[in-house]
Scaffold this motif. Structure first.
Motif, PDB file in Angstrom:
ATOM      1  N   PHE A  68       0.885  -1.166  -0.118  1.00  0.00           N
ATOM      2  CA  PHE A  68      -0.013  -0.031  -0.035  1.00  0.00           C
ATOM      3  C   PHE A  68       0.898   1.089  -0.122  1.00  0.00           C
ATOM      4  O   PHE A  68       0.537   2.103  -0.844  1.00  0.00           O
ATOM      5  CB  PHE A  68      -0.856   0.040   1.064  1.00  0.00           C
TER       6      PHE A  68
ATOM      7  N   TYR B 126       2.462   1.733  -3.626  1.00  0.00           N
ATOM      8  CA  TYR B 126       1.388   2.575  -4.363  1.00  0.00           C
ATOM      9  C   TYR B 126       1.123   3.630  -4.261  1.00  0.00           C
ATOM     10  O   TYR B 126       0.661   4.755  -4.900  1.00  0.00           O
ATOM     11  CB  TYR B 126       0.100   1.487  -4.440  1.00  0.00           C
ATOM     12  N   GLN B 127       1.023   4.059  -2.985  1.00  0.00           N
ATOM     13  CA  GLN B 127       0.439   5.451  -2.490  1.00  0.00           C
ATOM     14  C   GLN B 127       1.356   6.626  -2.891  1.00  0.00           C
ATOM     15  O   GLN B 127       1.284   7.591  -3.284  1.00  0.00           O
ATOM     16  CB  GLN B 127       0.333   5.593  -1.015  1.00  0.00           C
TER      17      GLN B 127
ATOM     18  N   PRO C 112      -0.091   6.785  -7.272  1.00  0.00           N
ATOM     19  CA  PRO C 112      -1.353   7.429  -6.514  1.00  0.00           C
ATOM     20  C   PRO C 112      -2.524   7.138  -7.033  1.00  0.00           C
ATOM     21  O   PRO C 112      -3.612   6.967  -6.529  1.00  0.00           O
ATOM     22  CB  PRO C 112      -1.053   8.872  -6.167  1.00  0.00           C
TER      23      PRO C 112
ATOM     24  N   TYR D  31      -3.630   3.751  -6.166  1.00  0.00           N
ATOM     25  CA  TYR D  31      -3.892   3.326  -4.999  1.00  0.00           C
ATOM     26  C   TYR D  31      -5.194   3.079  -4.555  1.00  0.00           C
ATOM     27  O   TYR D  31      -5.270   1.957  -3.893  1.00  0.00           O
ATOM     28  CB  TYR D  31      -3.092   4.227  -4.052  1.00  0.00           C
TER      29      TYR D  31
ATOM     30  N   ARG E 182      -6.479  -0.418  -2.902  1.00  0.00           N
ATOM     31  CA  ARG E 182      -7.077  -0.224  -1.772  1.00  0.00           C
ATOM     32  C   ARG E 182      -8.498  -1.083  -1.405  1.00  0.00           C
ATOM     33  O   ARG E 182      -8.858  -1.707  -0.758  1.00  0.00           O
ATOM     34  CB  ARG E 182      -6.889   0.844  -0.920  1.00  0.00           C
TER      35      ARG E 182
END
Length: 337
Positions: free
Chosen positions: A177, A180-181, A185, A188, A192
């Motif tokens: 996570f 990806y964030q 972004p 993400y 999620r």
């Protein structure tokens, strides 16, 4: 000079005539030149020619038929019976066994070829047995069309080997996570939500705005299913809604996620390699997205959530949930006593 004889199995008589001693066949007023010079060997050949002509069904010259051509004929007939989706699955499952060409007289060789591909593949035992069922169906069709007398795939089954339930640890989830964030972004929120809902990746990619938003965000995501007659639902919380809201620029029409399945799959695989997160997959196909589903379902199970509720949330029957998704931490079972 004319000599005559009668050959066993032939109703007419044979004659030789003229300087070249050509063999003739005559029955009643019918006369036919076989263009063979007289000899003991040619007498036998002449007999076989006449026997084949008098018994066309028994002595017909069999045309060499390709099993591959019959397979195409089978698919053409199947396409008029099943749905487009079922037909596509049948083709994708079976076409790998009809790439190499075999004649109908080589069904044993084709059978051995198929078994070799099945046994040497890295597919799960369940998938291998599914392929055998598909091949049995094809050969049953061959029997129905009188191309073969028996089905060589009958009673052939692969012994079931229970596959491990693969999940991500909390630390692995955190690394995925965060990566990806920070680096992607725009993807993400998708990743999620994939984890939070335990959706299959194709379900998530195919979601449209109409399934989550109608003048306002719905309380439940509406999941349509072409196979099942009624819709299924998954409850939305605030985090799921916020993740959908990130894609507001799509003007709330059509699909929420514009990227393709292959884009997500290729990217996630490279990210996992970079993060050194390696899973011992039971198949050659990358299943990294599907591990989110198993991870989330396992979390629900270990939290003590009822298996009936988990079955509703995952939209799978209880046996499937427990067999393929719920990785129970048995060391914590005592807390439920």
């Amino acid at each position: 000079m004319i000599s005559t004889w009668v050959s066993v199995g032939c109703k007419g008589k044979f004659y030789t005539r003229g300087k070249n001693k050509i063999i003739w066949y005559r029955r009643g007023t019918e006369r036919k030149s076989l263009s063979l010079s007289y000899s003991v060997a040619n007498k036998q050949i002449a007999s076989e020619i006449i026997r084949q002509e008098e018994n066309p069904l028994v002595f017909r010259v069999e045309k060499k038929i390709l099993i591959n051509d019959l397979y195409i004929e089978y698919l053409n007939e199947l396409s008029n019976i099943v749905t487009k989706e079922s037909y596509s699955i049948k083709v994708s499952t079976t076409k790998i066994y009809f790439v190499k060409q075999y004649y109908l007289s080589e069904t044993k060789e084709h059978f051995n070829y198929c078994l070799n591909k099945i046994y040497t593949s890295e597919l799960s035992s369940i998938t291998k047995n599914y392929h055998l069922v598909a091949l049995r169906s094809i050969y049953n069709w061959f029997i129905k069309k009188e191309h073969v007398e028996k089905n060589p795939f009958n009673n052939i089954n692969i012994k079931y080997v229970k596959r491990p339930i693969i999940i991500y640890s909390k630390e692995e989830l955190r690394k995925i996570f965060e990566y990806y964030q920070t680096n992607y972004p725009e993807m993400y929120p998708f990743i999620r939500n994939l984890y939070l809902t335990a959706f299959r990746i194709r379900e998530m990619i195919n979601i449209t705005w109409e399934q989550v938003y109608q003048n306002n965000y719905l309380e439940n995501i509406i999941l349509t299913n072409k196979v099942k007659t009624k819709n299924e639902y998954f409850p939305m919380n605030e985090e799921i809604k916020q993740n959908f809201e990130y894609y507001y620029h799509n003007k709330r029409q059509g699909k929420i996620y514009k990227e393709s399945y292959r884009t997500f799959l290729r990217l996630n695989k490279s990210i996992l390699e970079e993060l050194n997160i390696v899973k011992n997959s039971y198949t050659a196909k990358d299943m990294s997205f599907h591990y989110f589903r198993a991870t989330r379902i396992s979390e629900w199970a270990n939290s003590g959530l009822s298996v009936y509720i988990i079955s509703k949330l995952s939209r799978d029957n209880i046996n499937t949930v427990m067999k393929y998704y719920a990785n129970i931490d048995e060391s914590n079972l005592h807390k439920y006593l």
